[in-house]
Design a protein around this motif. Sequence first.
Motif, PDB file in Angstrom:
ATOM      1  N   SER A   8       0.818  -1.241   0.024  1.00 29.87           N
ATOM      2  CA  SER A   8       0.182   0.247  -0.080  1.00 29.87           C
ATOM      3  C   SER A   8       0.875   1.213   0.094  1.00 29.87           C
ATOM      4  O   SER A   8       2.124   1.252   0.432  1.00 29.87           O
ATOM      5  CB  SER A   8      -0.946   0.036   1.180  1.00 29.87           C
ATOM      6  N   LEU A   9       0.449   2.280  -0.203  1.00 30.18           N
ATOM      7  CA  LEU A   9       0.892   3.628  -0.278  1.00 30.18           C
ATOM      8  C   LEU A   9       1.794   3.848   1.172  1.00 30.18           C
ATOM      9  O   LEU A   9       2.745   4.325   1.179  1.00 30.18           O
ATOM     10  CB  LEU A   9       0.186   4.883  -0.606  1.00 30.18           C
ATOM     11  N   GLU A  10       0.840   3.597   2.294  1.00 29.65           N
ATOM     12  CA  GLU A  10       1.511   3.742   3.458  1.00 29.65           C
ATOM     13  C   GLU A  10       2.501   2.757   3.838  1.00 29.65           C
ATOM     14  O   GLU A  10       3.829   3.269   4.178  1.00 29.65           O
ATOM     15  CB  GLU A  10       0.239   3.481   4.673  1.00 29.65           C
ATOM     16  N   GLN A  11       2.550   1.512   3.245  1.00 32.83           N
ATOM     17  CA  GLN A  11       3.651   0.479   3.400  1.00 32.83           C
ATOM     18  C   GLN A  11       4.842   1.002   2.687  1.00 32.83           C
ATOM     19  O   GLN A  11       6.007   0.823   3.013  1.00 32.83           O
ATOM     20  CB  GLN A  11       3.293  -0.726   2.980  1.00 32.83           C
ATOM     21  N   GLN A  12       4.674   1.739   1.343  1.00 33.67           N
ATOM     22  CA  GLN A  12       5.726   2.053   0.719  1.00 33.67           C
ATOM     23  C   GLN A  12       6.570   3.386   1.271  1.00 33.67           C
ATOM     24  O   GLN A  12       7.567   3.466   1.446  1.00 33.67           O
ATOM     25  CB  GLN A  12       5.225   2.468  -0.808  1.00 33.67           C
ATOM     26  N   PHE A  13       5.575   4.224   2.046  1.00 32.55           N
ATOM     27  CA  PHE A  13       6.285   5.293   2.675  1.00 32.55           C
ATOM     28  C   PHE A  13       7.159   4.796   3.756  1.00 32.55           C
ATOM     29  O   PHE A  13       8.344   5.277   4.012  1.00 32.55           O
ATOM     30  CB  PHE A  13       5.169   5.994   3.146  1.00 32.55           C
ATOM     31  N   LYS A  14       6.550   3.936   4.712  1.00 31.76           N
ATOM     32  CA  LYS A  14       7.317   3.228   5.787  1.00 31.76           C
ATOM     33  C   LYS A  14       8.669   2.729   5.488  1.00 31.76           C
ATOM     34  O   LYS A  14       9.788   2.817   6.019  1.00 31.76           O
ATOM     35  CB  LYS A  14       6.568   2.348   6.535  1.00 31.76           C
ATOM     36  N   LEU A  15       8.559   1.896   4.430  1.00 26.00           N
ATOM     37  CA  LEU A  15       9.970   1.119   3.602  1.00 26.00           C
ATOM     38  C   LEU A  15      10.910   2.270   3.362  1.00 26.00           C
ATOM     39  O   LEU A  15      11.978   2.206   3.440  1.00 26.00           O
ATOM     40  CB  LEU A  15       9.557   0.474   2.505  1.00 26.00           C
ATOM     41  N   THR A  16      10.508   3.479   2.699  1.00 24.16           N
ATOM     42  CA  THR A  16      11.238   4.441   2.399  1.00 24.16           C
ATOM     43  C   THR A  16      11.742   5.016   3.510  1.00 24.16           C
ATOM     44  O   THR A  16      13.116   5.398   3.469  1.00 24.16           O
ATOM     45  CB  THR A  16      10.394   5.530   1.527  1.00 24.16           C
ATOM     46  N   ARG A  19      14.456   2.473   4.802  1.00 24.51           N
ATOM     47  CA  ARG A  19      15.588   2.547   3.873  1.00 24.51           C
ATOM     48  C   ARG A  19      16.561   4.087   4.163  1.00 24.51           C
ATOM     49  O   ARG A  19      17.788   3.613   4.177  1.00 24.51           O
ATOM     50  CB  ARG A  19      15.496   2.586   2.629  1.00 24.51           C
ATOM     51  N   ASN A  20      16.049   5.027   4.530  1.00 26.06           N
ATOM     52  CA  ASN A  20      16.692   6.203   4.572  1.00 26.06           C
ATOM     53  C   ASN A  20      17.525   6.164   5.934  1.00 26.06           C
ATOM     54  O   ASN A  20      18.507   6.790   6.047  1.00 26.06           O
ATOM     55  CB  ASN A  20      15.852   7.449   4.541  1.00 26.06           C
ATOM     56  N   LYS A  21      16.805   5.464   7.061  1.00 22.19           N
ATOM     57  CA  LYS A  21      17.700   5.384   8.158  1.00 22.19           C
ATOM     58  C   LYS A  21      18.685   4.626   8.058  1.00 22.19           C
ATOM     59  O   LYS A  21      19.641   4.549   8.600  1.00 22.19           O
ATOM     60  CB  LYS A  21      16.499   4.879   9.451  1.00 22.19           C
ATOM     61  N   LEU A  22      18.377   3.242   7.452  1.00 20.86           N
ATOM     62  CA  LEU A  22      19.554   2.319   7.128  1.00 20.86           C
ATOM     63  C   LEU A  22      20.731   2.798   6.562  1.00 20.86           C
ATOM     64  O   LEU A  22      21.985   2.445   6.960  1.00 20.86           O
ATOM     65  CB  LEU A  22      18.916   1.078   6.433  1.00 20.86           C
ATOM     66  N   VAL A  23      20.646   3.726   5.674  1.00 19.40           N
ATOM     67  CA  VAL A  23      21.721   4.355   4.966  1.00 19.40           C
ATOM     68  C   VAL A  23      22.798   4.929   5.648  1.00 19.40           C
ATOM     69  O   VAL A  23      24.005   5.067   5.623  1.00 19.40           O
ATOM     70  CB  VAL A  23      21.245   5.260   3.866  1.00 19.40           C
ATOM     71  N   LYS A  24      22.350   5.506   7.019  1.00 20.40           N
ATOM     72  CA  LYS A  24      23.121   6.165   7.946  1.00 20.40           C
ATOM     73  C   LYS A  24      23.561   5.380   8.884  1.00 20.40           C
ATOM     74  O   LYS A  24      24.431   5.641   9.842  1.00 20.40           O
ATOM     75  CB  LYS A  24      22.139   7.367   8.628  1.00 20.40           C
ATOM     76  N   LEU A  25      23.281   4.005   9.000  1.00 18.83           N
ATOM     77  CA  LEU A  25      23.885   3.079  10.057  1.00 18.83           C
ATOM     78  C   LEU A  25      25.135   2.389   9.414  1.00 18.83           C
ATOM     79  O   LEU A  25      25.405   2.291   8.149  1.00 18.83           O
ATOM     80  CB  LEU A  25      22.898   1.793  10.245  1.00 18.83           C
ATOM     81  N   ASN A  26      26.015   2.097  10.273  1.00 23.62           N
ATOM     82  CA  ASN A  26      27.207   1.342   9.861  1.00 23.62           C
ATOM     83  C   ASN A  26      27.098  -0.135   9.913  1.00 23.62           C
ATOM     84  O   ASN A  26      25.850  -0.442  10.126  1.00 23.62           O
ATOM     85  CB  ASN A  26      28.560   1.493  11.111  1.00 23.62           C
TER      86      ASN A  26
END
Length: 58
Positions: A8-16, A19-26
């Motif tokens: 769903s659109l809400e699920q896609q938003f949560k996934l994004t 994903r943006n948070k994961l980019v910042k993790l080591n």
Amino acid sequence: MDQPNNLSLEQQFKLTVIRNKLVKLNTHESRSYLHLTLQYMLIKENIIKFLVKRQRII
């Protein structure tokens, strides 16, 4: 027609957002997050199996 496996659109938003948070993790933090996420997915799977199994009995 909506496909049951589409997000769903809400699920896609949560996934994004995730994903943006994961980019910042080591690497270590990413692996820990992955492990925790998989653990939660398995628990969810067990709960669903239990509920389906229970539903058949009733």
